[in-house]
Write an enzyme that holds these catalytic residues in place. Structure first.
Site, mmCIF file in Angstrom:
data_model
loop_
_atom_site.group_PDB
_atom_site.id
_atom_site.type_symbol
_atom_site.label_atom_id
_atom_site.label_comp_id
_atom_site.label_asym_id
_atom_site.label_seq_id
_atom_site.Cartn_x
_atom_site.Cartn_y
_atom_site.Cartn_z
ATOM 1 N N ASP A 324 -1.239 -3.053 -3.839
ATOM 2 C CA ASP A 324 -1.065 -2.445 -5.089
ATOM 3 C C ASP A 324 -0.774 -3.517 -6.333
ATOM 4 O OD1 ASP A 324 -0.994 -0.342 -7.223
ATOM 5 O OD2 ASP A 324 1.052 -0.423 -6.865
ATOM 6 N N ASP A 524 0.261 5.711 -3.969
ATOM 7 C CA ASP A 524 -0.072 5.009 -3.038
ATOM 8 C C ASP A 524 0.210 5.466 -1.479
ATOM 9 O OD1 ASP A 524 -0.573 2.690 -4.504
ATOM 10 O OD2 ASP A 524 1.551 2.364 -4.648
#
Length: 777
Positions: A324, A524
Site C-alpha cells: 500500500d 487493507d
C-alpha cells in the site's frame, strides 16, 4: 507487617534460587552417572560391575524412548525414534553395554540441548507474553482505584506510574509523558509524548506519572493483538519442519535396510547395531524446529512479530511484494512541499495566516500546515468565527479580515499566478490548499505525502533478499502514486483501487509466485488476508489489519520488513542446511559402520558430535549476520540527529531561493534584487555553514561505518556544486552594485543559478535523508 514482607521476599528468593528439574535434565543426570560409574568400575578392575552400570543407564533410556515413539505415532508422524529404540535394544542384545550407555547419553544430551535451545530461542516471545499488563489504575472523582485491565473502557481516565506498563491504547491527557517503547520498537531511546499524542499499550513509563485517556479496550489495544500473535508462534506448522519429517520417512527404512545388509553380508549383529547407532536421526528431529523458533525470536526482538513458523518459512520463499502507499511506502503524514504567494505577498505571510486559520481543524492536511508554521518559528494569530465544511476547508476571521483555507469556490476566476500553482501541483503530485482573503486568492500551500526516508534502502535490501517483483496497490490518485513509484523504482503501480480491486490484484499475483502484501489501514485487511503472507504496519495501523495479518511490524519503520525477510531466508537456509548436513554425516558414518570401520562405541561418540554441531548451527539464526542496518557509534548517531533537525530548519532557505528566482521572471527591480540579496544572506549565514559542518564533521564520522571516505564522495561533490552556485549568485550581486543594474544575459544566468541551486539542494537533502539520516532509529 515487616515480618510478613520479609517472609514474602524470602519466598520469592527461594523460588528464584530453586529451579525445578526438567525430565530432560533428570534423564541426562541418570545417563551421565551411569556412564561415569561404569568407567570408574572398569578402571577399578570390575568389568562386570561396569557393564551393569552401563546396562542400567541404557535401560533407563529405553523407557522414555519408547514413549517418544508412541507419541510420534499418535501424531501421525514417522517414528524416527524407532531407530534409537532399536539401537538401544541392539546394544543390550549384543552386550555392547558401553555403546548403549553412550547412545543413552547422546539421546539425553540431544533432548536437553533441544529443550535449552527452544527455551533460548523463544525467550523473547515468552518475555512478550509475561510483561502483558493485567491491571490498570482508574482515576475517578480524584480517587485512584486499581481494576483489571480487561474492565477499562474507551474514554476512561487512567494514571500510569513510573516504571509501569501502559495497559491500553490512549492519548496523553495532561502533562507530557516520557516512554520506553523498546518492547514494541526495539529502539532503546526514550521518547517524549506531548498532551494529546497517542500512546500504545505495552510501552513503559520512563518518566514521572502521567494521565492517559483510554481510546480502546484491552482486547482492542496494540499490545493485546501482539500477544495473540505471540501465543500462536511456534515451529510445528513450518513447512521446513514438515520437510524434515518427509526426509525422516525414507531415512528410517534406509537405515534399517543398511543395518540388515551389513548383518547379512558380515554375519555380525554388532555391525548392524553399529549402523543403527550412527543412524539415530537427532539432526532431523532437532535442526528445523530450533532454527525456525530462533528465527521467530530474533524477528520479534527487532519489532516484527510473526504468527507462526509457517509464516516465517513462507516469507523466506516469497518472490513478490505488494505494498500500500499511504502509511507504508509514505509516512502517512502530509508535509508542506512549497508555499506560493501572490504578488505583493510573502510566502511566510501566506503560511502564517493559513496556519492561524487551520489551528482548530482536525484535518490531516491542516495539521501539516500548522506543523510547518511551527517548524519555521512563525507566531500564529488566534482566529475567530471559525467554521469548517468537510471537503471544502475552513473559514474564519484573522486580524480583522475574513479568510478561507482549502478549496476555492467553483466560480472564482484564477489570476495568472494562480494558474501556475495548479500546473505545479499536477507535476509534483501534490494537493493544494488555497488561502483566500476577502474573497480573493492570495497564496497557496502545496502538500504532499513524501516517501519514507527508509523506503529506498528497504526496497534495495528486499531485492537483495530475493524479492523479484515490487508492486504498489493504492486507492490514491494516479499522479502522486506514479511519482512515488518512479522515485522508489517499483516494477508496477496500480492506483485508484477499491478494497475489492486490491484483493483481485493479490490473487492474480499469487498465481505467479509466493506473495506478500503490506498495509496499515482497515481497507487493507481483506488484501492482507488474501495474500500468502499479510504484513500489517501495526505501529499506527488499524486493529483490523493487524488481526488479518501473519506478521505485525510493531515499529513505524518499513525497514523492519526487510529485517524480517532476511531473517526468514536465513532461518530456512540454516534449517535445511542443518538437517541435510546432519543426514549426510550420518549416512557416511553408516557406510563406515557397515564395513566394520566404526564399532558401536566409537559410532555413538561420533553421533553425539554430529548432534551438537547441528544444534549449534541452527542457533546461528539468533545472531546478527551483519546484513541489516549498520550499527552506529553514539557520537555518530547524535551527529545524524543534529543535521537531520537542521534540514528541517533550512526549508525556509530553499523556499526563499525558489521565490527569488520566481521574482526575477518579472524582470530586475528593487523588490526582486532585494529578494536575491536576502537569499545571499541566508546562504552565507545559514546554509553554507551547515554544508561545511557536514563535510568536516558528519562525513568523516560516517566513513568507518559505510566502508570508507569513498562512500560519501558523491555528497561531497554536491557540496562543491552548492558552494559554486552560491559564489555565482554573489558575483552577480557584486556586478549589479558596480554597474547599477543587471544586463539581460546576467539576469538569465542569475535566474538559472537560483533555480539550479534550489534543485540541487532539494536533491541533496533528499539523498542525505535517505542514505544517512534513515540509519537513525
Amino acid at each position: 507487617m515487616d515480618h510478613v514482607t520479609a517472609a514474602g521476599q524470602l519466598r520469592r528468593l527461594c523460588r528464584a534460587l530453586f529451579v525445578p528439574p526438567t525430565p530432560e535434565s533428570v534423564l541426562l543426570s541418570v545417563t551421565t552417572a551411569a556412564l561415569v560409574a561404569g568407567g570408574a568400575c572398569r578402571l577399578a578392575g570390575a568389568p562386570d560391575l561396569a557393564d551393569l552400570c552401563w546396562g542400567l543407564g541404557t535401560v533407563a533410556t529405553v523407557v522414555p524412548a519408547v514413549g517418544w515413539v508412541l507419541d510420534a505415532l499418535r501424531r501421525g508422524r514417522a517414528g524416527v525414534d524407532v531407530i534409537a529404540v532399536l539401537a538401544l535394544g541392539g546394544t543390550l542384545a549384543v552386550r555392547e553395554y558401553l555403546a548403549g550407555a553412550l547412545i543413552a547419553l547422546m539421546l539425553a544430551t540431544g533432548r536437553t540441548l533441544e529443550a535449552a535451545a527452544q527455551r533460548r530461542a523463544s525467550r523473547d516471545l515468552r518475555a512478550l507474553l509475561e510483561r502483558a499488563p493485567r491491571t490498570a489504575r482508574l482515576l475517578t472523582d480524584a480517587r485512584v482505584t486499581t481494576v483489571p485491565a480487561s474492565e477499562v473502557a474507551a474514554g476512561d481516565l487512567l494514571v500510569v506510574g513510573p516504571g509501569e506498563v501502559v495497559p491500553v491504547d490512549g492519548r496523553v491527557a495532561r502533562t507530557p509523558a516520557v516512554l520506553d517503547e523498546s518492547a514494541l520498537t526495539g529502539e532503546p531511546l526514550a521518547v517524549r509524548r506531548a498532551r494529546g499524542e497517542s500512546v500504545r499499550s505495552g510501552v513503559v513509563n520512563a518518566g514521572d506519572a502521567f494521565e492517559l485517556r483510554a481510546t480502546a479496550t484491552e482486547q482492542d489495544s496494540t499490545y493485546a493483538g501482539i500477544v495473540r500473535l505471540a501465543r500462536q508462534a511456534g515451529a510445528e506448522s513450518a513447512p521446513v519442519v514438515r520437510l524434515a519429517d518427509r526426509y525422516a520417512a525414507w531415512f528410517l527404512p534406509l537405515s534399517l535396510a543398511v543395518a540388515a545388509l551389513a548383518w547379512l553380508a558380515s554375519g555380525s549383529a554388532v555391525r548392524a547395531v553399529a549402523v543403527l547407532v550412527v543412524a539415530t536421526p537427532c539432526p532431523l528431529l532437532l535442526a528445523a524446529p530450533v532454527a525456525v523458533v530462533s528465527g521467530l525470536s530474533r524477528a520479534s526482538r527487532l519489532g516484527a512479530v510473526i504468527r507462526d513458523g509457517g509464516a516465517l518459512e513462507n516469507l523466506g520463499r516469497a518472490r513478490t511484494l505488494l505494498l500500500d502507499k499511504t502509511g507504508t511506502l509514505t509516512g502517512g503524514r502530509p508535509r508542506v512541499l512549497d508555499v506560493i504567494a501572490a504578488p505583493r505577498w510573502q510566502p511566510t505571510q501566506v503560511l502564517r495566516l493559513a496556519a492561524s486559520l487551520d489551528q482548530y481543524s482536525p484535518h490531516v492536511l491542516a495539521r501539516a500546515v500548522v506543523d510547518a508554521a511551527h517548524e519555521r518559528g512563525l507566531r500564529l494569530s488566534v482566529p475567530s468565527d471559525v467554521s469548517e465544511e468537510p471537503g471544502r476547508g475552513a473559514a474564519g476571521t484573522v486580524a480583522g479580515r475574513r479568510m478561507t483555507i482549502g478549496r476555492l469556490p467553483e466560480d472564482v476566476r484564477l489570476p495568472d499566478w494562480a494558474r501556475s500553482v495548479d500546473n505545479r501541483a499536477l507535476l509534483d503530485g501534490a494537493a493544494v490548499a488555497w488561502l483566500g482573503v476577502d474573497g480573493s486568492p492570495v497564496g497557496a500551500v502545496l502538500l504532499w505525502d513524501p516517501p519514507r526516508p527508509d523506503a529506498p534502502r528497504t526496497l534495495r535490501r528486499l531485492r537483495g533478499a530475493g524479492i523479484e517483483r515490487l508492486v504498489m496497490l493504492t486507492g490514491d490518485r494516479a499522479e502522486p502514486a506514479r511519482e512515488v513509484g518512479a522515485v522508489l523504482g517499483l516494477d508496477d503501480v496500480r492506483a485508484g483501487l477499491t478494497p475489492a480491486d486490491k484483493v483481485a490484484a493479490v490473487r492474480a499475483e499469487r498465481e505467479r509466485a509466493v506473495t506478500v502484501m503490506v498495509g496499515d489501514g482497515v481497507n487493507d485487511a481483506p488484501a492482507l488476508a488474501a495474500a500468502d503472507i499479510g504484513v500489517a504496519m501495526g505501529a499506527r495501523g488499524s486493529t483490523a489489519s493487524s488481526e488479518a495479518a501473519d506478521i505485525v511490524l510493531t515499529t513505524d519503520r518499513v525497514d523492519r520488513l526487510a529485517d524480517a525477510v532476511a531473517i526468514a531466508v536465513r532461518a530456512r537456509r540454516i534449517a535445511v542446511q542443518s538437517a541435510l548436513g546432519g543426514m549426510v554425516l550420518s549416512l557416511a558414518a553408516m557406510v563406515a559402520a557397515a564395513f566394520g570401520l566404526l564399532p558401536p562405541a566409537a559410532g555413538a561418540l561420533l553421533q553425539e558430535g554430529i548432534d551438537v554441531a547441528v544444534i549449534l548451527n541452527a542457533l546461528r539464526v539468533l545472531h546478527d549476520d551483519g546484513q541489516g542496518r549498520p550499527a552506529l557509534p553514539p557520537s555518530t548517531e547524535a551527529l545524524l540527529r543534529r543535521f537531520a533537525a537542521e534540514h528541517g530548519d533550512l526549508q525556509d532557505v530553499l523556499d526563499a531561493v525558489r521565490d527569488a528566482a520566481d521574482r526575477l521572471a518579472d524582470g530586475v527591480g528593487p523588490q526582486s534584487l532585494a529578494a536575491v540579496r536576502e537569499v545571499h544572506r541566508l546562504l552565507t549565514e545559514r546554509l553554507l555553514p551547515h554544508e561545511y559542518a557536514e563535510e568536516h564533521q558528519l562525513y568523516p564520522a560516517l566513513a568507518p561505518t559505510l566502508g570508507g571516505p569513498e562512500a560519501t564522495v558523491t555528497m561531497s561533490r554536491a557540496h562543491a556544486e552548492i558552494e559554486r552556485l552560491a559564489r555565482r549568485v554573489a558575483t552577480h550581486l557584486a556586478l549589479a552594485d558596480r554597474d547599477g543594474a543587471l544586463a539581460q544575459d546576467q539576469l538569465d544566468d542569475l535566474r538559472a543559478c537560483l533555480y539550479g541551486l534550489h534543485t540541487v539542494l532539494r536533491l541533496h537533502f533528499t539523498q542525505e535523508e535517505e542514505s544517512y539520516f534513515s540509519l537513525v532509529p
